[in-house]
Design a protein around this motif. Structure first.
Motif, short mmCIF file in Angstrom:
data_model
loop_
_atom_site.label_atom_id
_atom_site.label_comp_id
_atom_site.label_asym_id
_atom_site.label_seq_id
_atom_site.Cartn_x
_atom_site.Cartn_y
_atom_site.Cartn_z
N VAL A 189 29.10 -19.36 -1.92
CA VAL A 189 30.83 -20.30 -2.50
C VAL A 189 30.93 -19.25 -3.52
O VAL A 189 31.99 -19.80 -3.49
CB VAL A 189 29.99 -21.56 -2.49
CG1 VAL A 189 31.09 -21.80 -2.95
CG2 VAL A 189 29.26 -22.07 -1.01
N ASP A 190 30.11 -18.70 -4.25
CA ASP A 190 30.36 -17.80 -5.91
C ASP A 190 31.10 -16.76 -5.88
O ASP A 190 31.41 -16.37 -7.01
CB ASP A 190 29.52 -18.32 -6.63
CG ASP A 190 28.01 -17.43 -6.27
OD1 ASP A 190 28.17 -17.12 -5.09
OD2 ASP A 190 27.76 -17.65 -6.59
N LYS A 191 31.39 -16.10 -4.63
CA LYS A 191 31.15 -14.67 -4.55
C LYS A 191 33.82 -14.09 -4.67
O LYS A 191 34.42 -15.72 -4.35
CB LYS A 191 31.08 -14.04 -3.62
CG LYS A 191 31.95 -12.45 -3.27
CD LYS A 191 31.38 -11.62 -2.12
CE LYS A 191 31.83 -10.25 -2.24
NZ LYS A 191 31.93 -9.40 -3.22
N SER A 192 33.96 -14.00 -6.24
CA SER A 192 35.10 -14.12 -5.92
C SER A 192 36.17 -12.62 -5.90
O SER A 192 35.03 -11.50 -6.02
CB SER A 192 35.72 -14.35 -7.28
OG SER A 192 35.10 -13.61 -8.51
N ILE A 193 36.84 -12.67 -5.26
CA ILE A 193 37.26 -10.96 -5.73
C ILE A 193 39.09 -10.92 -5.91
O ILE A 193 39.18 -12.06 -6.06
CB ILE A 193 38.03 -10.73 -4.36
CG1 ILE A 193 38.62 -11.83 -2.97
CG2 ILE A 193 35.77 -10.18 -3.14
CD1 ILE A 193 39.19 -11.34 -1.60
#
Length: 350
Positions: free
Chosen positions: A79-83
């Motif tokens: 959930v906390d991964k961003s790209i």
């Protein structure tokens, strides 16, 4: 400007009456009819029809793969991964993957259906006269016959590749909604049955943030405690304190009526959950003379000399007791977790 000043060729022609129109055979409202039907290349070339069939099947298959990708993305991406996505910027990898895969799945089903209708289904226009809303039996029979004819012209029975891939795409897409049901909330598992209290955990005064000794608890006083190691700046402080909040009262051992309560106390010091068993309000009122504690929300009253049983109010069961003792350094400590879940209506919540 008068009519005399308008050139004759610009003057409106006098409208002919119905007799004149009938006389000259002209009808301004005549039905122009349908244009002649033009055959598509798929109607006359089976190879073109096969190409269209493979295109539709490809779109339906791509929809199935996208749906599988949706489910895989939901499981794989934290959930906390961003790209970084140009030109949007930094966004959630999970949201981006879910949006892309679900969008592709739905788009391919729609595009496949449109391409199927435009290239392989019959495109001949049929004119039908208007009829009353209540259809007579012969019209119903005609509609049924037209439906069967439409199903035949769609070639769904003959184009098995299209039919099977379409059914596959339509079957898999609803799985996206089923997976999204997981976001209705976290799975409770057995979290409601346990708190941070464990054997050896010190009882820390919630006001002074210092471990408690038996001498710190006077007879008739009410003290609030928390487990050792739980700090207010912790990200889950509210969640943990909502289950582990403790109230400590010192009674005269002779005043304690319940045998188990006496065994789980230390020198008359008893520790009970601070969370009311009605709707979870924090209990904060104590009657020194009667040893009753009162919930300020709905006046549920518990007798601390008799196992904290309910003597008044809407609470459903007694407050859970924490078994306590002292360690080698003389500090009050827990001898385990609560023997039963804390909080309101737990058994109804599961």
């Amino acid at each position: 400007m008068s009519s005399q000043d308008i050139p004759e060729e610009n003057l409106p022609v006098a409208q002919a009456d119905g007799a004149d129109l009938e006389k000259h055979g002209e009808n301004p409202f005549a039905d122009p009819g349908l244009p002649p039907h033009e055959h598509r290349i798929q109607d006359i070339d089976e190879r073109a029809a096969k190409r269209s069939e493979r295109t539709v099947a490809f779109l339906f298959t791509l929809s199935m793969l996208a749906t599988i990708g949706f489910i895989a993305s939901y499981v794989a991406f934290p959930v906390d991964k961003s790209i970084y996505v140009w030109p949007i910027g930094h966004i959630s990898a999970l949201n981006f993957a879910l949006g892309m895969t679900l969008g592709i799945a739905l788009f391919c089903i729609g595009a496949g259906a449109v391409h199927w209708a435009r290239t392989l289904m019959s495109d001949e226009e049929i004119a039908d006269e208007r009829h009353e809303i209540s259809a007579p039996p012969e019209v119903k029979a005609k509609v049924l016959a037209d439906f069967k004819q439409g199903a035949k012209e769609s070639a769904i029975g003959r184009r098995k590749l299209i039919r099977n891939t379409m059914f596959g795409a339509l079957t898999l897409v609803p799985l996206s909604g089923v997976v999204l049901l997981r976001d209705l909330g976290p799975l409770p598992e057995d979290k409601l049955r346990h708190t941070l209290w464990a054997k050896g955990k010190l009882l820390v005064n919630q006001n002074t943030n210092e471990p408690l000794r038996p001498a710190d608890v006077a007879v008739g006083s009410l003290t609030f405690a928390k487990p050792e190691g739980l700090e207010e700046h912790d990200h889950d402080f509210q969640t943990q304190i909502a289950k582990a909040a403790l109230m400590i009262v010192r009674l005269e051992p002779d005043d304690i009526k319940d045998k188990q309560e006496l065994e789980w106390s230390h020198e008359g010091i008893v520790a009970y959950s601070k969370i009311c068993t009605h709707v979870g309000c924090p209990i904060s009122l104590y009657e020194q003379q009667t040893h009753h504690v009162l919930c300020p929300c709905h006046q549920s009253t518990f007798d601390l000399t008799d196992g904290a049983r309910v003597i008044f109010g809407p609470a459903g069961h007694a407050l859970p007791q924490l078994r306590i003792g002292v360690n080698e350094e003389g500090y009050l400590q827990a001898l385990g977790d609560f023997e039963e879940p804390v909080g309101p209506a737990f058994w109804e919540r599961g």
